[in-house]
Design a protein around this motif. Structure first.
Motif, short mmCIF file in Angstrom:
data_model
loop_
_atom_site.label_atom_id
_atom_site.label_comp_id
_atom_site.label_asym_id
_atom_site.label_seq_id
_atom_site.Cartn_x
_atom_site.Cartn_y
_atom_site.Cartn_z
N ALA A 10 0.86 -1.10 0.05
CA ALA A 10 -0.19 -0.07 0.02
C ALA A 10 0.98 1.22 -0.25
O ALA A 10 0.41 2.35 -0.63
CB ALA A 10 -1.07 0.10 1.42
N LYS A 11 1.92 1.21 0.81
CA LYS A 11 2.87 2.40 0.79
C LYS A 11 3.43 2.66 -0.69
O LYS A 11 3.75 3.71 -0.91
CB LYS A 11 3.85 2.36 1.72
CG LYS A 11 4.92 3.20 2.15
CD LYS A 11 6.00 3.09 3.13
CE LYS A 11 6.80 4.03 3.20
NZ LYS A 11 7.71 3.90 4.44
N ARG A 12 4.00 1.60 -1.21
CA ARG A 12 4.59 1.63 -2.54
C ARG A 12 3.68 2.12 -3.70
O ARG A 12 3.97 3.04 -4.29
CB ARG A 12 5.14 0.43 -2.97
CG ARG A 12 6.52 -0.08 -2.02
CD ARG A 12 7.10 -1.21 -2.78
NE ARG A 12 7.38 -0.91 -4.13
CZ ARG A 12 7.39 -1.91 -4.81
NH1 ARG A 12 6.70 -3.08 -4.75
NH2 ARG A 12 7.83 -1.65 -6.26
N LEU A 13 2.33 1.82 -3.58
CA LEU A 13 1.42 2.20 -4.32
C LEU A 13 1.16 3.74 -4.20
O LEU A 13 1.02 4.58 -5.18
CB LEU A 13 0.00 1.49 -4.14
CG LEU A 13 -0.18 0.12 -4.72
CD1 LEU A 13 -1.35 -0.48 -4.19
CD2 LEU A 13 -0.11 -0.16 -5.96
N HIS A 14 0.99 4.19 -3.00
CA HIS A 14 0.94 5.56 -2.71
C HIS A 14 2.11 6.37 -3.28
O HIS A 14 2.08 7.33 -4.00
CB HIS A 14 0.83 5.79 -1.31
CG HIS A 14 -0.64 5.84 -0.66
ND1 HIS A 14 -1.81 6.48 -1.15
CD2 HIS A 14 -1.10 4.83 0.21
CE1 HIS A 14 -2.70 6.18 -0.42
NE2 HIS A 14 -2.36 5.25 0.40
N GLN A 15 3.18 5.85 -3.01
CA GLN A 15 4.48 6.47 -3.49
C GLN A 15 4.55 6.37 -5.06
O GLN A 15 5.42 7.33 -5.71
CB GLN A 15 5.96 5.85 -3.00
CG GLN A 15 5.98 5.99 -1.60
CD GLN A 15 7.12 5.04 -0.88
OE1 GLN A 15 7.39 3.98 -1.39
NE2 GLN A 15 7.47 5.35 0.05
N SER A 16 3.87 5.70 -5.72
CA SER A 16 3.85 5.52 -7.22
C SER A 16 2.78 6.15 -7.78
O SER A 16 2.61 6.14 -8.96
CB SER A 16 3.85 4.17 -7.65
OG SER A 16 4.86 3.15 -7.22
N GLY A 17 2.13 7.22 -6.88
CA GLY A 17 0.96 7.94 -7.54
C GLY A 17 -0.41 7.00 -7.59
O GLY A 17 -1.25 7.54 -8.28
#
Length: 299
Positions: A248-255
């Motif tokens: 979830a954190k990486r999805l957020h960081q990827s926009g």
């Protein structure tokens, strides 16, 4: 374990799907079960959900989720399609993903042909959630490779998804409830240990596409940009808790917008084993609101 689960589920009376559609072209014959609202007339313009059952890629059947899929259809007024994807170890990676891709293509070409911009969500529980995440990655990459603007799912709807094959080697992954470290290791080994031979049996272009990314383990894919919005729900004592948080954190960081919901002291598949518990009731409300908003946005 697979046979025991099948016996338990088959002893329960369940509603029959509206229709069952055989699909070819994915290495083996699979079936896509369709559910429609009981009180509605058919329409090709209905929003739809493509659903994948759980079971660690090694057990479970689409028909085990009959009641669940019919409830999704009735509560939201949508068509639900549930895939009986091939299971490991008889059918290791990438057979389940190839079946999921074939189901997606069939939905666009056969089930919803009259809808110019169909709103279709993909989702699943546990391994089914992992398969849904794998599918959206594959569809995004296929679009990038061909240069053709493709229709992607409007939502990846992931219930405690099985996302990271590296969890099988974690030293502390042994004492969680329901889905233990031992179960997890066996499942991943069943899915992956013979994948090289499975890939070698495919046509060269298909094998190359499936080997281009570690689609079997979405957490290991470097680029998560350009994906549809996500919903992830996970219990804090689930074996997959840390990998779900990290994804979830990486999805957020990827926009990529991602709605993450954590349920204190809830184990894997808590909603199925304790549907009346307060956490399960909250979980059900949150996920249905998210799916409704995604499928009926702007309508």
């Amino acid at each position: 374990m697979r046979e025991r689960l099948n016996r338990v589920c088959e002893a329960v009376a369940v509603p029959a799907p509206f229709a069952s559609h055989p699909l070819k072209g994915c290495g083996c014959l699979v079936v896509l079960h369709e559910y429609r609202p009981a009180q509605s007339c058919a329409s090709d313009t209905w929003p739809a959900l493509l659903w994948f059952h759980g079971g660690g890629y090694v057990m479970g059947k689409a028909l085990h989720d009959d009641v669940l899929c019919q409830r999704f259809a009735d509560d939201l007024g949508i068509r639900v399609f549930s895939l009986d994807y091939p299971l490991a170890p008889e059918h290791p990676y990438p057979h389940a993903l190839l079946a999921a891709e074939a189901a997606w293509d069939w939905l666009l070409s056969e089930a919803l042909p009259s809808c110019r911009t169909p709103r279709i969500a993909v989702g699943g529980a546990s391994a089914g959630g992992g398969l849904a995440a794998s599918l959206v990655l594959r569809l995004r990459d296929r679009s990038r490779t061909t240069g053709v603007q493709a229709i992607l799912p409007c939502l990846q709807w992931l219930m405690y998804p099985m996302l990271d094959s590296r969890t099988r080697v974690a030293q502390d992954a042994s004492d969680t409830l329901l889905w233990t470290g031992a179960c997890n290791r066996q499942a991943w080994h069943s899915l992956l240990d013979t994948r090289a031979a499975a890939l070698a049996s495919l046509p060269a272009d298909m094998a190359l596409a499936m080997a281009a990314q570690p689609y079997f383990s979405p957490s290991e894919v470097d680029d998560l940009s350009g994906l549809p919005e996500a919903f992830i729900a996970i219990g804090t004592i689930d074996l997959f808790y840390a990998e779900n948080q990290a994804y979830a954190k990486r999805l957020h960081q990827s926009g990529v917008p991602c709605e993450l919901h954590e349920f204190a002291d809830a184990p894997h598949a808590f909603d199925a084993f304790a549907p009346q518990a307060s956490a399960s009731v909250t979980f059900e409300g949150l996920r249905m609101t998210c799916l409704r908003n995604a499928l009926f946005q702007g309508s």
